[in-house]
Design an enzyme around this catalytic site. Structure first.
Site, PDB file in Angstrom:
ATOM      1  N   ASP A  73     -27.748  24.726   7.598  1.00  0.00           N
ATOM      2  CA  ASP A  73     -27.996  26.162   7.838  1.00  0.00           C
ATOM      3  C   ASP A  73     -28.477  26.871   6.569  1.00  0.00           C
ATOM      4  O   ASP A  73     -28.946  28.012   6.632  1.00  0.00           O
ATOM      5  CB  ASP A  73     -26.718  26.847   8.342  1.00  0.00           C
TER       6      ASP A  73
ATOM      7  N   ARG B 251     -37.047  26.319  12.269  1.00  0.00           N
ATOM      8  CA  ARG B 251     -36.988  26.818  10.885  1.00  0.00           C
ATOM      9  C   ARG B 251     -37.971  26.124   9.950  1.00  0.00           C
ATOM     10  O   ARG B 251     -38.177  26.590   8.836  1.00  0.00           O
ATOM     11  CB  ARG B 251     -35.550  26.748  10.351  1.00  0.00           C
TER      12      ARG B 251
ATOM     13  N   ARG C  59     -32.938  26.404  23.629  1.00  0.00           N
ATOM     14  CA  ARG C  59     -32.438  25.345  22.734  1.00  0.00           C
ATOM     15  C   ARG C  59     -31.961  24.126  23.542  1.00  0.00           C
ATOM     16  O   ARG C  59     -31.488  24.267  24.672  1.00  0.00           O
ATOM     17  CB  ARG C  59     -31.314  25.920  21.856  1.00  0.00           C
TER      18      ARG C  59
END
Ligand code: S3P
Length: 429
Positions: free
Chosen positions: A317, A348, A119
């Protein structure tokens, strides 16, 4: 883990403590003078990583089911760690702790699992290094493992391109060790738990939001922080799965108790309302500047919506769950301005797209979000969680509303934020 079509979910759920607030309570307690008592702390793997790191730096932390006691050693009381600080899967631990470590007089090395170590960390290295920190990416790829060497910090005014509470918090924490005022301006306000809680610990923090949405948080250095009593509210990001389950599964009615509804986190509630959801708020109150409520949800038809702009950081999220709801809704849902989805525990946009397609949804990924045409009828399939807790939980809920059986791969990854998730889901059947 296998999830089958449900004929209705009923009952009450008490949501475990908020992950963001749990992390912060241990971190600030560790650098405060005196003892910080934390109740309803989230015993998830990410927050346990934070506890492990501070124990490794000499902080005594008693972790019992009733409460956590953090015996802080003051702003300058951390000791050099005896080994590499293990971040596990936790981006919040890594980025926030870097702000604290930047101001220490010892060297530390931070590393985590494969996902964590891929990340982006330039977003914190760049502002912290411009304050005088010495943070290097050991492999030279702007990712962890990171080495943090001692530096003398000066206050800066940083203009962040992304609305990220992790970036903002890292800079504010480093600001505790700087020689003057440190400010961060972000394009829109991200979650403000750091500002609220640091103030409670005695830090000199201020925050303003302009009429165009830009938000600036500032901090002045102080001599010490002081231990506090923190009651952690239930995590709205965990509540989101039960809100969605109640809305999606015909015949359902679920009461979700003690949920933190800080406006910088509660975007999912607004989206549900825009989709036409039947939601009632009960027992609204607040603790430590964090508002809470019980949330009653009942099944009903949902319609497609557009989710964009300033609301995105308040629900970032929850987008996997919103995408699943959209697939069961009537009409088209457009999610944009959410390129940050690409740098979460997984990309995602990719993992939501792959798994929604697997259960028969009509989804088109875009560069900063996705477009979903609701079809209503979806069919259980094998889900690849790619070890991303939020993908596993969002698609477990999809499995309750879809026909047949859904199998969630690597479902134990829910331990990161919600170890009892599947048992709690089962208790509502
Ligand atoms: C968090 C901030 C958000 C969020 C993450 C927790 C925090 O990340 O996605 O799960 O506790 O500060 P960003 O700051 O990168 O947006």
């Amino acid at each position: 883990m296998k999830v089958t079509h449900s004929k209705g979910l009923h009952g009450e759920v008490t949501i475990p403590g908020d992950k963001s607030i749990s992390h912060r309570s241990v971190m600030f307690g560790a650098i405060a003078k005196g003892t910080t008592e934390i109740t309803n702390f989230l015993q998830g793997a990410d927050c346990l990583s934070t506890i492990g790191c501070f124990r490794n730096m000499g902080i005594e932390i008693d972790n019992t089911p009733e409460r956590i006691l953090v015996h802080g050693n003051g702003l300058h009381g951390l000791k050099a760690p005896s080994s590499v600080l293990d971040m596990g899967n936790s981006g919040t631990t890594t980025r926030l702790i870097s702000g604290i470590l930047a101001g220490q007089s010892f060297t530390s090395v931070l590393s985590g699992d494969e996902s964590l170590n891929s990340r982006p960390m330039a977003r914190i290295m760049e502002p912290l290094n411009s304050m005088g920190a010495h943070i290097t990416s050991i492999k030279g790829n702007n990712c962890a493992p990171l080495q943090i060497d001692p530096g003398t910090l000066r206050g800066i005014h940083y203009h962040s391109k992304v609305a990220s509470a992790q970036v903002k918090s890292a800079i504010l924490l480093a600001g505790l060790y700087a020689d003057g005022r440190t400010s961060v301006t972000e394009p829109v306000l991200s979650r403000n738990h750091t500002e609220l809680m640091l103030k409670g610990f005695g830090a000199r923090v201020s925050a303003v939001t302009e009429s165009d949405g830009r938000a600036t948080a500032s901090i002045l250095p102080c001599d010490e922080l002081y231990g506090q009593k923190i009651v952690v509210p239930g995590d709205i990001s965990s509540a989101a799965y039960f809100i969605a389950a109640g809305l999606l599964v015909p015949g359902s009615e679920i009461l979700i108790k003690n949920v933190g509804i800080n406006p910088t986190r509660a975007g999912i509630l607004k989206v549900c309302e825009d989709m036409g959801a039947d939601i009632t708020y009960l027992n609204e109150t607040s603790a430590g500047g964090e508002p809470t409520a019980d949330i009653l949800v009942k099944h009903g038809p949902l319609k497609g919506v557009t989710v964009e702009g300033a609301i995105i950081p308040t629900l970032i999220d929850e987008i996997p769950m919103i995408a699943v709801m959209a697939a069961f809704a009537e009409g088209t849902t457009v999610i944009k301005d959410a390129a940050e989805l690409k740098v979460k525990e997984t990309n995602r946009i990719d993992t939501v797209t792959e798994n929604l397609k697997a259960i028969g949804a009509d989804i088109t990924p875009t560069d900063d979000g996705m477009i979903i045409k609701g079809t209503g009828m979806l069919k259980g399939a094998h889900i690849n969680s790619y070890l991303d807790h939020r993908i596993a939980m969002a698609f477990a809920v999809a499995g309750l509303a879809a026909e047949g059986e859904t199998e969630i791969g690597d479902s134990q990854c829910v331990d990161v934020s919600y170890p009892a998730f599947f048992e709690t889901l089962e208790s509502l059947k």
